[in-house]
Design an enzyme around this catalytic site. Sequence first.
Site, PDB file in Angstrom:
ATOM      1  N   ARG A 150     -93.449 -32.387  11.581  1.00 38.71           N
ATOM      2  CA  ARG A 150     -92.979 -33.020  12.817  1.00 38.71           C
ATOM      3  C   ARG A 150     -91.823 -33.987  12.566  1.00 38.71           C
ATOM      4  O   ARG A 150     -91.700 -35.007  13.244  1.00 38.71           O
ATOM      5  CB  ARG A 150     -94.111 -33.802  13.512  1.00 38.71           C
ATOM      6  CG  ARG A 150     -95.171 -32.952  14.125  1.00 38.71           C
ATOM      7  CD  ARG A 150     -94.760 -32.521  15.527  1.00 38.71           C
ATOM      8  NE  ARG A 150     -95.706 -31.564  16.046  1.00 38.71           N
ATOM      9  CZ  ARG A 150     -96.663 -31.839  16.926  1.00 38.71           C
ATOM     10  NH1 ARG A 150     -96.775 -33.052  17.405  1.00 38.71           N
ATOM     11  NH2 ARG A 150     -97.475 -30.915  17.331  1.00 38.71           N
ATOM     12  N   ARG A 196     -90.968 -37.421  18.334  1.00 41.73           N
ATOM     13  CA  ARG A 196     -90.818 -38.622  19.168  1.00 41.73           C
ATOM     14  C   ARG A 196     -90.621 -39.923  18.413  1.00 41.73           C
ATOM     15  O   ARG A 196     -90.189 -40.912  18.995  1.00 41.73           O
ATOM     16  CB  ARG A 196     -92.033 -38.756  20.088  1.00 41.73           C
ATOM     17  CG  ARG A 196     -91.953 -37.850  21.285  1.00 41.73           C
ATOM     18  CD  ARG A 196     -93.271 -37.807  21.990  1.00 41.73           C
ATOM     19  NE  ARG A 196     -94.275 -37.279  21.074  1.00 41.73           N
ATOM     20  CZ  ARG A 196     -95.520 -36.992  21.418  1.00 41.73           C
ATOM     21  NH1 ARG A 196     -95.921 -37.198  22.637  1.00 41.73           N
ATOM     22  NH2 ARG A 196     -96.363 -36.515  20.529  1.00 41.73           N
ATOM     23  N   ASP A 207     -92.367 -24.729  19.039  1.00 44.62           N
ATOM     24  CA  ASP A 207     -93.784 -25.057  19.123  1.00 44.62           C
ATOM     25  C   ASP A 207     -94.630 -23.814  18.898  1.00 44.62           C
ATOM     26  O   ASP A 207     -94.224 -22.704  19.259  1.00 44.62           O
ATOM     27  CB  ASP A 207     -94.135 -25.673  20.479  1.00 44.62           C
ATOM     28  CG  ASP A 207     -95.480 -26.388  20.417  1.00 44.62           C
ATOM     29  OD1 ASP A 207     -95.508 -27.549  19.990  1.00 44.62           O
ATOM     30  OD2 ASP A 207     -96.510 -25.762  20.740  1.00 44.62           O
ATOM     31  N   TYR A 222    -106.181 -22.672  21.806  1.00 41.71           N
ATOM     32  CA  TYR A 222    -105.523 -23.269  22.974  1.00 41.71           C
ATOM     33  C   TYR A 222    -105.627 -22.344  24.181  1.00 41.71           C
ATOM     34  O   TYR A 222    -105.885 -22.791  25.303  1.00 41.71           O
ATOM     35  CB  TYR A 222    -104.055 -23.589  22.671  1.00 41.71           C
ATOM     36  CG  TYR A 222    -103.895 -24.846  21.852  1.00 41.71           C
ATOM     37  CD1 TYR A 222    -103.882 -26.101  22.459  1.00 41.71           C
ATOM     38  CD2 TYR A 222    -103.773 -24.786  20.470  1.00 41.71           C
ATOM     39  CE1 TYR A 222    -103.761 -27.257  21.702  1.00 41.71           C
ATOM     40  CE2 TYR A 222    -103.647 -25.927  19.701  1.00 41.71           C
ATOM     41  CZ  TYR A 222    -103.640 -27.163  20.319  1.00 41.71           C
ATOM     42  OH  TYR A 222    -103.527 -28.303  19.569  1.00 41.71           O
ATOM     43  N   ARG A 261     -84.932 -36.218  24.947  1.00 43.21           N
ATOM     44  CA  ARG A 261     -86.079 -35.884  25.783  1.00 43.21           C
ATOM     45  C   ARG A 261     -86.065 -36.616  27.122  1.00 43.21           C
ATOM     46  O   ARG A 261     -86.719 -36.190  28.072  1.00 43.21           O
ATOM     47  CB  ARG A 261     -87.375 -36.172  25.015  1.00 43.21           C
ATOM     48  CG  ARG A 261     -87.805 -35.049  24.116  1.00 43.21           C
ATOM     49  CD  ARG A 261     -88.443 -33.883  24.879  1.00 43.21           C
ATOM     50  NE  ARG A 261     -89.815 -34.208  25.260  1.00 43.21           N
ATOM     51  CZ  ARG A 261     -90.201 -34.483  26.483  1.00 43.21           C
ATOM     52  NH1 ARG A 261     -89.345 -34.477  27.470  1.00 43.21           N
ATOM     53  NH2 ARG A 261     -91.462 -34.758  26.758  1.00 43.21           N
TER      54      ARG A 261
HETATM   55  O1  CP3 Z   1     -92.380 -30.164  12.506  1.00 40.94           O
HETATM   56  C1  CP3 Z   1     -91.402 -30.134  13.289  1.00 40.94           C
HETATM   57  O2  CP3 Z   1     -90.556 -31.057  13.360  1.00 40.94           O
HETATM   58  C2  CP3 Z   1     -91.185 -28.881  14.122  1.00 40.94           C
HETATM   59  C3  CP3 Z   1     -91.651 -28.937  15.455  1.00 40.94           C
HETATM   60  C4  CP3 Z   1     -93.103 -28.716  15.808  1.00 40.94           C
HETATM   61  C5  CP3 Z   1     -93.606 -29.127  17.059  1.00 40.94           C
HETATM   62  N1  CP3 Z   1     -94.871 -28.633  17.186  1.00 40.94           N
HETATM   63  C6  CP3 Z   1     -92.877 -29.880  18.055  1.00 40.94           C
HETATM   64  C7  CP3 Z   1     -93.613 -30.596  19.094  1.00 40.94           C
HETATM   65  C8  CP3 Z   1     -94.124 -28.038  15.154  1.00 40.94           C
HETATM   66  C9  CP3 Z   1     -94.137 -27.447  13.769  1.00 40.94           C
HETATM   67  C10 CP3 Z   1     -95.230 -27.986  16.041  1.00 40.94           C
HETATM   68  C11 CP3 Z   1     -96.479 -27.289  15.715  1.00 40.94           C
HETATM   69  C12 CP3 Z   1     -97.626 -27.486  16.592  1.00 40.94           C
HETATM   70  N2  CP3 Z   1     -97.655 -27.529  17.947  1.00 40.94           N
HETATM   71  C13 CP3 Z   1     -98.967 -27.549  16.150  1.00 40.94           C
HETATM   72  C14 CP3 Z   1     -99.412 -27.418  14.729  1.00 40.94           C
HETATM   73  C15 CP3 Z   1     -99.116 -28.626  13.923  1.00 40.94           C
HETATM   74  C16 CP3 Z   1    -100.099 -29.747  14.112  1.00 40.94           C
HETATM   75  O3  CP3 Z   1     -99.653 -30.830  14.457  1.00 40.94           O
HETATM   76  O4  CP3 Z   1    -101.281 -29.526  13.832  1.00 40.94           O
HETATM   77  C17 CP3 Z   1     -99.782 -27.708  17.263  1.00 40.94           C
HETATM   78  C18 CP3 Z   1    -101.277 -27.847  17.266  1.00 40.94           C
HETATM   79  C19 CP3 Z   1     -98.945 -27.677  18.402  1.00 40.94           C
HETATM   80  C20 CP3 Z   1     -99.346 -27.742  19.803  1.00 40.94           C
HETATM   81  C21 CP3 Z   1     -98.806 -28.929  20.465  1.00 40.94           C
HETATM   82  N3  CP3 Z   1     -97.481 -29.118  20.795  1.00 40.94           N
HETATM   83  C22 CP3 Z   1     -99.528 -30.060  20.895  1.00 40.94           C
HETATM   84  C23 CP3 Z   1    -101.015 -30.253  20.720  1.00 40.94           C
HETATM   85  C24 CP3 Z   1     -98.610 -30.907  21.496  1.00 40.94           C
HETATM   86  C25 CP3 Z   1     -98.912 -32.165  22.218  1.00 40.94           C
HETATM   87  C26 CP3 Z   1     -99.322 -33.246  21.326  1.00 40.94           C
HETATM   88  C27 CP3 Z   1     -98.118 -34.058  20.963  1.00 40.94           C
HETATM   89  O5  CP3 Z   1     -97.918 -34.320  19.770  1.00 40.94           O
HETATM   90  O6  CP3 Z   1     -97.413 -34.435  21.899  1.00 40.94           O
HETATM   91  C28 CP3 Z   1     -97.330 -30.335  21.380  1.00 40.94           C
HETATM   92  C29 CP3 Z   1     -96.053 -30.903  21.834  1.00 40.94           C
HETATM   93  C30 CP3 Z   1     -95.009 -31.070  20.798  1.00 40.94           C
HETATM   94  N4  CP3 Z   1     -94.673 -30.146  19.861  1.00 40.94           N
HETATM   95  C31 CP3 Z   1     -94.142 -32.191  20.650  1.00 40.94           C
HETATM   96  C32 CP3 Z   1     -93.267 -31.896  19.600  1.00 40.94           C
HETATM   97  C33 CP3 Z   1     -92.124 -32.743  19.099  1.00 40.94           C
HETATM   98  C34 CP3 Z   1     -94.112 -33.428  21.543  1.00 40.94           C
HETATM   99  C35 CP3 Z   1     -93.437 -33.052  22.802  1.00 40.94           C
HETATM  100  C36 CP3 Z   1     -92.763 -34.222  23.491  1.00 40.94           C
HETATM  101  O7  CP3 Z   1     -93.421 -34.892  24.306  1.00 40.94           O
HETATM  102  O8  CP3 Z   1     -91.577 -34.458  23.266  1.00 40.94           O
END
Ligand code: CP3
Length: 654
Positions: A333, A337, A382, A458, A346
């Site tokens: 990640r 954020r 994502d 999910y 964003r």
């Molecule tokens: O690593 C990176 O920089 C690449 C980007 C990336 C995102 N999601 C961006 C994201 C990666 C590799 C993911 C994978 C992901 N997405 C996983 C597996 C990794 C982990 O953390 O276990 C999972 C379970 C998801 C599903 C997901 N996407 C969730 C549960 C959420 C909401 C929770 C949260 O952190 O806000 C997201 C949204 C998400 N994916 C954000 C980002 C930057 C936040 C979105 C925002 O509000 O800007």
Amino acid sequence: MASKYSFEGLRVTAFESRRSKEIDRLIRYHGGVPSVAPSMREVPLSEAGEALTFAEKLLKGGYDLVILMTGVGTRALKDTVSAKYPVDQFIDALKNVTLVARGPKPAAALKELGLKPDIIVPEPNTWRDILATLDGSFDLKGKKVAVQEYGISNTEFIDTLKQRGADVTTVPIYKWELPKDVGPLKDAIRSIAENEEDVSLFTSSQQIYHLFQIAKAEGLEDKLREGFKRVVIGSIGPTTTETLGRFGLSTDYEPDSPKMGNLIREMARSGGELLRKKRTALENGVNTNSWHKIDMVWDKTLETRREEITRDSVFMKACRREKTDYAPVWIMRQAGRYMREYRELRAKVSFLDLCKTPELAAEVTLAAVDRLSVDAAIIFSDILLILQSFGIGLEFSKGEGPRIRKPVRTGKAVERLEEFDPGSLNFVYEALRITRRALDPEIALIGFAGAPFTVASYAIEGGGSKNYENTKGFMYKDPQGWHGFMDRLSAATTMYLNNQISAGADAIQIFDSWAGSLAPDDYREFVLPHMKELIGGIKEGVPVIHFGTGTDALLGLIKESGCSVMGLDWRVDLGEAWERVGYDMAVQGNMDPVALFAPHSEIRKRAKSVLDKAKGRPGHIFNLGHGVLPKTPVDNVLALVDFVHEYSDKNRNK
Ligand code: CP3
């Protein structure tokens, strides 16, 4: 003592006036060769008229809200007013209004008067932050508002207050003039135009106005702008960055916190690298006056050798368990954020739109690499986007995370899903192509997907889950339906990942974030066959990183899936886990992401502990044990990356 971060002899020009000695000293301390050209002089308005009119009206209770923009201005206002009125009356009158301090400096000036602001605007203290804060707590409609001003009146801010229905009075206190001696400013213009500078530092907007005012008078405006194509530009904060943009210049670096010390320290850290990039881009035909990270062009002669160079990069070697000079590091990640650049973007686009606009996704991916100096980029996307390709509706609502409106909970529902079309994810491949083109060949690009179990969880739960009742319920009640779903997801994921590889991904990470919720027997029966199928279909020779959390009891089984790098979360001991999975695998991890909230000394201690457990063995990729958390201070991430590089470099037998 010399600073850890060094400009290493780069020539650094700055335009600070009031603190010109301090900036000169700081640049020198950080190993730079300074030339400071003071660009302005504060002049108290000879006519204190506006300040006194303000005071009269204030004493009569004529204002509801007073906004104090600067510390110097607040003190000057008090001095001017108290020349005519008793200071106690002035202070009492201010007690009866809502007092807004634009940041810590006016707040400190108010404290000297025994006053406490009702609202202190958070960093980076721009006029937009003032508005955002007011919008949350104060209805401006019909209110009488006074704004203490400095420099040029900010008409955009004033107009926006008026649009909210406020009756606004501006109270100018100071204005800026050119310094009495503009010689140093002329010299600076000449040396930028003649390529005698490497880095330039702007600590206020007014400096830019004055610099260009003099350049214009000298007929050197175009030459100056041309010169900036070869000079790295550092800006103290968003307003200064905006002003640079107005003069046709892109900012190469802006710290999160608008402080001179931060700007200089962080520029010393990455100035050399930014300079190398900027000059390389210019030599390859990029207009570096106004460019984005995706516009980067590396040396064209290298282009044919790009794949070879990447294949020999530190990250790729570690994936193959070959010896490297230091431990590669990237952060899960890393583009998210916790990073200001990301939050700014964003504020303008939704998360899904960001993922689906290849230029923006690529820009965010590259920004994280530039900011952190990590050894790998991970494409911004994502794991859940693939659900849309099956016709499953996906939303990301603010603060709640992902939502699936119509969860898929039966074998029948699986049968009704649309046929997967790999072309529906073209935007991901395009983002990878753009990123790979602009990314330093020495840096690997990671493509990724969710593992079938985690993605299915999910789709079945409709969002995040604690106990996975519906997912496991489905699995136990209808094993055939379950395997059908997993088959479809794994086949789709293989295609999706191979397309990512064709588009430029050098390695792949599969996120099975929630596999740790399964008992080993269930993992073996319901998940492992599909993982084998999925990974078996990935293009030969491309490293596959498996990541999951809470997988301590599953590591042996996960290894059977055929992955080449084992991702470890922070709850296992890396040394012990590596021994258990065997040294014929590479490992990735595994510092606790929450450790990044600790002081730097503690972060270093914990990173050292992880590195010591890996014992410098080839095949360790440093990472956190899970994604970096949204409130993590970026500065702490920088400290971590630098420590991993330095410590592992020193402690390896080469
Ligand atoms: O690593 C990176 O920089 C690449 C980007 C990336 C995102 N999601 C961006 C994201 C990666 C590799 C993911 C994978 C992901 N997405 C996983 C597996 C990794 C982990 O953390 O276990 C999972 C379970 C998801 C599903 C997901 N996407 C969730 C549960 C959420 C909401 C929770 C949260 O952190 O806000 C997201 C949204 C998400 N994916 C954000 C980002 C930057 C936040 C979105 C925002 O509000 O800007």
